[in-house]
Design a protein around this motif. Structure first.
Motif: not given
Length: 292
Positions: A221-229, A254-256, A261-264, A274-281
């Motif tokens: 399964q190739p999952i492009a960045n722009n297809n990940v909600p 990415i999954a689940g 919102v469902k992953g591809p 999930w790939d989570i980014k927290i901008p501030k400590a």
């Protein structure tokens, strides 16, 4: 640490938590502090759905010997106990292209983390350009009975396998390979990246297949960045208890599923990735979980 999520300030750049409830269900959280123009924290989260415990264990507080910022009062029903804090492991080379940290440490390939088998993280590393046509990576090797999930953060990774899949993933892309009854593949830095050189960063997770799907046909399964909600998640300032508003965290599903919102990714096990980014400590992030 999940539910009302408190990220401690670590002395190391990478830290992992293995958490569990009173049931055998568990999840694993790995995070790293961003450097170079980043003040926040990047978290990579994957888990099976857990039953929420009604009691708050004394170990339900996020604690670190090098941090005293643990005076928050999270909701008991939204927390799991921290069973172990796994320290950063020594790096090892996979082939000559992937300088990896084994995040699972001594829990790799153990029942405790099922269905997760192994998790390697390749921290940012500068590679010089190659002008003689040689390639960096891993040549042909077999897999069977599980899945490999590769996420590229910087650089490019080229995949080729015995069932005629040939693909290159770049920053933000994912490749989800199901080995099933058997597959032979190879993984290299792409020709373009090898010729140009540059910063390389990626991770790879291995997920065991359920017994009834061990002999499923192999697939890719190739999952492009722009297809990940992407889902925005509000954060609270740990020092003022005020919502940060514009400093909301973001989660790539990415999954689940997250917040409807469902992953591809198509999965055989009920995995939430999930790939989570927290901008501030100094942020508190409250993640919703479904009981069961």
């Amino acid at each position: 640490i999940i539910g009302q999520t408190h990220f401690c300030e670590p002395s190391q750049s990478t830290r992992s938590f293995y958490c569990t409830s009173e049931t055998k269900n568990n999840f694993f959280l790995s995070y790293r502090v961003m450097h170079r123009n980043h003040s926040g924290i990047w978290a990579f989260l994957f888990f099976q759905l857990c039953t929420v415990s009604d009691s708050l264990s004394s170990t339900n507080q996020c604690h670190d010997n090098n941090s005293n910022n643990n005076n928050m009062s999270p909701s008991p029903k939204s927390l799991r106990a921290i069973r172990r804090i796994l320290p950063q492991q020594p790096k090892h080379w996979v082939g000559n292209g992937f300088h990896a940290n084994p995040v699972f440490a001594d829990l790799a390939f153990k029942e405790e983390l099922s269905p997760f088998l192994m998790f390697d993280y390749c921290a940012p590393k500068e590679f010089t350009q190659i002008l003689d046509g040689k390639r960096r990576g891993v040549g042909q090797h077999p897999h069977r009975g599980f899945e490999t999930v590769t996420i590229a953060f910087q650089g490019e990774i080229e995949h080729q396998d015995s069932v005629d899949n040939h693909d290159v993933i770049e920053a933000g892309d994912i490749q989800w390979m199901t080995a099933g009854r058997g597959i032979i593949h190879q993984e290299y830095h792409s020709d373009k990246f090898s010729y140009q050189g540059g910063m390389f960063e990626m991770c790879q997770l291995w997920i065991n297949l359920p017994k009834e799907h061990k002999m499923t046909p192999p697939k890719y399964q190739p999952i492009a960045n722009n297809n990940v909600p992407i889902v925005e998640l509000p954060t609270i300032d740990a020092t003022t208890s005020e919502e940060k508003g514009s400093s909301a965290a973001t989660a790539r599903v990415i999954a689940g599923e997250l917040e409807g919102v469902k992953g591809p990714a198509d999965t055989f096990s009920p995995v939430e990735l999930w790939d989570i980014k927290i901008p501030k400590a100094n942020s508190i992030l409250d993640l919703p979980f479904v009981d069961g």
